[in-house]
Design a protein around this motif. Structure first.
Motif, PDB file in Angstrom:
ATOM      1  N   ARG A  76       0.966  -1.142   0.017  1.00 15.02           N
ATOM      2  CA  ARG A  76       0.026  -0.128  -0.117  1.00 15.02           C
ATOM      3  C   ARG A  76       0.867   1.143   0.142  1.00 15.02           C
ATOM      4  O   ARG A  76       0.613   2.074  -0.620  1.00 15.02           O
ATOM      5  CB  ARG A  76      -0.770   0.014   1.310  1.00 15.02           C
ATOM      6  N   SER A  77       1.887   1.134   0.624  1.00 15.61           N
ATOM      7  CA  SER A  77       2.916   2.444   0.786  1.00 15.61           C
ATOM      8  C   SER A  77       4.037   2.081   1.637  1.00 15.61           C
ATOM      9  O   SER A  77       4.176   1.819   2.860  1.00 15.61           O
ATOM     10  CB  SER A  77       2.029   3.510   1.425  1.00 15.61           C
ATOM     11  N   ASP A  79       8.539   2.869   0.857  1.00 12.59           N
ATOM     12  CA  ASP A  79       9.325   3.423   0.154  1.00 12.59           C
ATOM     13  C   ASP A  79      11.055   3.221   0.684  1.00 12.59           C
ATOM     14  O   ASP A  79      10.952   3.494   1.746  1.00 12.59           O
ATOM     15  CB  ASP A  79       9.372   4.956   0.128  1.00 12.59           C
ATOM     16  N   THR A 116       9.439   2.350  -4.888  1.00 15.45           N
ATOM     17  CA  THR A 116       8.403   2.910  -4.115  1.00 15.45           C
ATOM     18  C   THR A 116       7.414   1.994  -4.314  1.00 15.45           C
ATOM     19  O   THR A 116       6.899   1.656  -5.512  1.00 15.45           O
ATOM     20  CB  THR A 116       8.251   4.352  -4.662  1.00 15.45           C
ATOM     21  N   GLN A 118       3.157   2.319  -4.072  1.00 14.49           N
ATOM     22  CA  GLN A 118       1.952   3.208  -3.640  1.00 14.49           C
ATOM     23  C   GLN A 118       0.673   2.447  -4.273  1.00 14.49           C
ATOM     24  O   GLN A 118       0.590   2.593  -5.264  1.00 14.49           O
ATOM     25  CB  GLN A 118       2.067   4.454  -4.412  1.00 14.49           C
ATOM     26  N   GLU A 119       0.010   2.249  -3.369  1.00 17.81           N
ATOM     27  CA  GLU A 119      -1.512   1.523  -3.720  1.00 17.81           C
ATOM     28  C   GLU A 119      -1.104   0.414  -4.583  1.00 17.81           C
ATOM     29  O   GLU A 119      -1.673   0.130  -5.465  1.00 17.81           O
ATOM     30  CB  GLU A 119      -2.484   2.551  -4.384  1.00 17.81           C
TER      31      GLU A 119
END
Length: 176
Positions: A76-77, A79, A116, A118-119
């Protein structure tokens, strides 16, 4: 699951061994003298943990790992970045033998890897530098690709014997 919150985990003199026992010969590498911290581990669904680690790889290499991850929902998130310096290419011979039909005689490998998520969408930026790669003997493996590796390496090397590759990667974790 049970609720938990761990403010900080400190690692000193750690060892991480990665082995691929399915290869012949088998592959193994070790990150030793690993030190650093992981902060913010929690069972909360939106928890983010910060990772900072450094260590030695095999005899002369180094590794550094930094980032922020969601332990309960990594995709989901998150980094994170990994930096490897001065790794022996010869140690990768089990892979080069299996997939390319050649062992590696010598060379050094360094990499800056940044990812990274993200979603559940991944974006990666990989910078790989290989210095003075020299191939060794051929391996009789019917599964390996029959490639003109000597020519490819000669074309990729610059005047100082360095191969410098930028390799962006993108993908969807829900549809690999």
């Amino acid at each position: 699951t049970f609720p938990y919150h761990i403010a900080k985990v400190r690692v000193e003199k750690g060892n991480v061994v990665f082995a691929d026992l399915g290869l012949r010969p088998q592959f193994m590498t070790r990150i030793h003298d690993l030190k650093g911290t992981v902060t913010g581990l929690s069972s909360l669904s939106d928890a983010q943990a910060k990772v900072q680690m450094v260590g030695q790889v095999d005899q002369y290499g180094t590794a550094k790992i930094n980032g922020v991850i969601r332990p309960n929902d990594f995709g989901r998130s998150s980094d994170f970045a990994m930096v490897f310096r001065n790794l022996e290419m010869k140690n990768l011979s089990p892979y080069s033998g299996k997939f390319a039909g050649r062992l590696i005689k010598s060379g050094k490998f360094s990499a800056d890897l940044k990812y990274t998520l993200q979603e559940y969408k991944m974006t990666g930026d990989n910078k790989i530098v290989i210095d003075n790669l020299t191939l060794g003997e051929q391996v009789d493996n019917p599964e390996s690709a029959n490639l003109p590796l000597d020519l490819a390496i000669a074309l990729l090397k610059d005047s100082s014997g360095r191969i410098d590759i930028g390799l962006p990667v993108t993908g969807d974790l829900n549809d690999p």
